[in-house]
Motif scaffolding. Structure first.
Motif, short mmCIF file in Angstrom:
data_model
loop_
_atom_site.label_atom_id
_atom_site.label_comp_id
_atom_site.label_asym_id
_atom_site.label_seq_id
_atom_site.Cartn_x
_atom_site.Cartn_y
_atom_site.Cartn_z
N GLY A 55 0.78 -1.22 0.00
CA GLY A 55 0.00 0.00 0.00
C GLY A 55 0.81 1.28 0.00
N ALA A 56 2.07 1.19 -0.44
CA ALA A 56 2.93 2.38 -0.49
C ALA A 56 3.65 2.43 -1.83
N ALA A 57 4.02 3.64 -2.23
CA ALA A 57 4.76 3.82 -3.48
C ALA A 57 6.07 4.53 -3.17
N THR A 58 7.16 4.01 -3.70
CA THR A 58 8.47 4.65 -3.51
C THR A 58 9.12 4.85 -4.87
N LEU A 59 9.86 5.94 -4.99
CA LEU A 59 10.54 6.30 -6.23
C LEU A 59 12.04 6.16 -6.04
#
Length: 105
Positions: A44-48
């Protein structure tokens, strides 16, 4: 022209956790006129991160103008793909969910 990192940073601020709740994926962006980046969606998280992931779920190739237009809603991603402005490799159906996960304002 927008800076690629700025486009991705803006994109991440619009991350829709509910749309990505069951998702576990890596979107690799191969930009014609900027460094490559990848977005990891997990738990449930987005990282770049900058660079190339060796096991991306889907790889999308385009220039930064196209990325900016698609992520701002000026250009439909599927239309851009059909026009040859976006190249996709891997899980193409996942690519179609990008604007659900990162909805346009």
């Amino acid at each position: 022209m927008s800076n690629a990192k700025d486009i991705f940073d803006t994109m991440l601020t619009r991350f829709d956790q509910s749309a990505a709740s069951e998702m576990d994926a890596i979107f690799q962006f191969e930009l014609d006129d900027a460094d490559p980046y990848f977005v990891t969606i997990a738990d449930g998280a987005a990282t770049l991160e900058q660079g190339e992931h060796d096991d991306a779920t889907v790889t999308l190739g385009m220039d930064t103008d196209t990325l900016s237009e698609v992520m701002s809603g000026e250009l439909d991603g599927m239309q851009a793909f059909m026009q040859g402005k976006i190249r996709a490799d891997g899980d193409i159906m996942l690519a179609t969910k990008l604007t659900e996960i990162f909805p346009t304002p």
